[in-house]
Design an enzyme around this catalytic site. Sequence first.
Site, PDB file in Angstrom:
ATOM      1  N   HIS A  12       0.854  -1.192   0.000  1.00  0.00           N
ATOM      2  CA  HIS A  12       0.000   0.000   0.000  1.00  0.00           C
ATOM      3  C   HIS A  12       0.891   1.244   0.000  1.00  0.00           C
ATOM      4  O   HIS A  12       1.270   1.768   1.047  1.00  0.00           O
ATOM      5  CB  HIS A  12      -0.913  -0.011   1.226  1.00  0.00           C
ATOM      6  CG  HIS A  12      -1.939   1.077   1.232  1.00  0.00           C
ATOM      7  ND1 HIS A  12      -3.024   1.060   2.082  1.00  0.00           N
ATOM      8  CD2 HIS A  12      -2.071   2.203   0.511  1.00  0.00           C
ATOM      9  CE1 HIS A  12      -3.766   2.130   1.878  1.00  0.00           C
ATOM     10  NE2 HIS A  12      -3.189   2.840   0.925  1.00  0.00           N
ATOM     11  N   HIS A  14       1.291   4.964  -2.240  1.00  0.00           N
ATOM     12  CA  HIS A  14       0.770   5.884  -3.251  1.00  0.00           C
ATOM     13  C   HIS A  14       1.906   6.637  -3.924  1.00  0.00           C
ATOM     14  O   HIS A  14       2.756   7.231  -3.256  1.00  0.00           O
ATOM     15  CB  HIS A  14      -0.182   6.893  -2.607  1.00  0.00           C
ATOM     16  CG  HIS A  14      -1.492   6.308  -2.192  1.00  0.00           C
ATOM     17  ND1 HIS A  14      -2.587   6.266  -3.027  1.00  0.00           N
ATOM     18  CD2 HIS A  14      -1.879   5.724  -1.027  1.00  0.00           C
ATOM     19  CE1 HIS A  14      -3.597   5.689  -2.395  1.00  0.00           C
ATOM     20  NE2 HIS A  14      -3.189   5.347  -1.183  1.00  0.00           N
ATOM     21  N   ASP A  16       1.783   9.480  -5.733  1.00  0.00           N
ATOM     22  CA  ASP A  16       1.742  10.917  -5.469  1.00  0.00           C
ATOM     23  C   ASP A  16       1.995  11.250  -4.006  1.00  0.00           C
ATOM     24  O   ASP A  16       2.303  12.398  -3.680  1.00  0.00           O
ATOM     25  CB  ASP A  16       0.406  11.528  -5.939  1.00  0.00           C
ATOM     26  CG  ASP A  16      -0.798  10.702  -5.538  1.00  0.00           C
ATOM     27  OD1 ASP A  16      -0.655   9.496  -5.263  1.00  0.00           O
ATOM     28  OD2 ASP A  16      -1.912  11.250  -5.514  1.00  0.00           O
ATOM     29  N   GLY A 160     -10.070   8.075  -2.075  1.00  0.00           N
ATOM     30  CA  GLY A 160     -10.698   9.382  -1.923  1.00  0.00           C
ATOM     31  C   GLY A 160     -11.447   9.512  -0.615  1.00  0.00           C
ATOM     32  O   GLY A 160     -11.322   8.668   0.280  1.00  0.00           O
ATOM     33  N   GLU A 190     -10.995   4.150   7.010  1.00  0.00           N
ATOM     34  CA  GLU A 190     -10.099   5.183   7.536  1.00  0.00           C
ATOM     35  C   GLU A 190     -10.854   6.466   7.832  1.00  0.00           C
ATOM     36  O   GLU A 190     -10.321   7.386   8.438  1.00  0.00           O
ATOM     37  CB  GLU A 190      -8.948   5.456   6.559  1.00  0.00           C
ATOM     38  CG  GLU A 190      -7.768   6.133   7.247  1.00  0.00           C
ATOM     39  CD  GLU A 190      -6.591   6.381   6.323  1.00  0.00           C
ATOM     40  OE1 GLU A 190      -5.458   6.275   6.802  1.00  0.00           O
ATOM     41  OE2 GLU A 190      -6.800   6.690   5.140  1.00  0.00           O
ATOM     42  N   ASP A 267       1.510   3.759   3.220  1.00  0.00           N
ATOM     43  CA  ASP A 267       0.456   4.525   2.562  1.00  0.00           C
ATOM     44  C   ASP A 267       1.082   5.562   1.634  1.00  0.00           C
ATOM     45  O   ASP A 267       0.827   5.573   0.443  1.00  0.00           O
ATOM     46  CB  ASP A 267      -0.484   5.211   3.564  1.00  0.00           C
ATOM     47  CG  ASP A 267      -1.579   5.998   2.866  1.00  0.00           C
ATOM     48  OD1 ASP A 267      -2.638   5.409   2.583  1.00  0.00           O
ATOM     49  OD2 ASP A 267      -1.387   7.204   2.598  1.00  0.00           O
TER      50      ASP A 267
END
Length: 308
Positions: A12, A14, A16, A160, A190, A267
Amino acid sequence: MNFREWPKAELHCHLDGGVRPTTAEELADAQGLDVPRPLRLIAPGSCSSQAEYLAYFDDALAVLQTEEALERSARELCLDSAADGIDYLEVRWAPLLHRRAGLTVGRVIEAVLGGLAQGPITAVAIACAMRHHSVEENVELARSAGSFAGRGLVGFDLAGDEAKFPAERHRPAFQAARAAGLHLTCHAGEAGPPESVLEALDLGLERIAHGVIGARRPEIVERIRAEGVVLDVCPTANWKCKAVASLAEHPLPRLLRSGVRCTVSTDSRTVADTTLSREFELCLSEMGLSEADLARTDQIAREAAFNR
């Protein structure tokens, strides 16, 4: 314990959320972007919600609008991960958010896959749909992503603001992704109520990104365990998003003891301001996990990896 020396898998992460701050500043300069400096890339611990935490992705997204920027950031993320002892990495990002300069979804995906292929580790990609986008947009994304199945793109995700935008309406996108041969995961648990995790489970997923708020309900925990769904947990990000009040209160140890299959990830190594080795250290020092527990989470990550 020096966890940098442990070979680790991360599921997991990201793109960006993992851009090097120096790279982001260089890209902003090269592209002549009119954005306040320094760029806002690192979320503080004082975030009040997931929505506030997600705002710290905005400046990175602004600079990741060219093929060169996407390829470079993907390559550097692999290099940084390798330096932290990671030998298998799943990188997720939302292709629809990288079209401001005219890139097509296909070119966005090709750029990221090209950067991952240049890294020194095994790295594959997961395409994220966004909850606030239309169902039609996300169905088309799933089909486009599916055309890269077998070429380094292995999964489909939904991300999102989950407190505002439910997952259920995007069921057609998950169906399209499954039909295209992609593995399925979804951000849930979350933000919002525990029921958001149930909603995600109803989509027929293999893994859930986070899932920690669902741990407040024993019947949800039991369903996760019974169905063998894996939770990709990110302790620091969970705390910064206020899914947990403190790391000491994180449900990860309880989930593992109850038989739920969990992995540990960053994350977003830049936004969360962490590394996977640091997350392992926090699990040991702040959350009460043992080295054996952490070895088990890494074993689960390798078993649940989408590159299979």
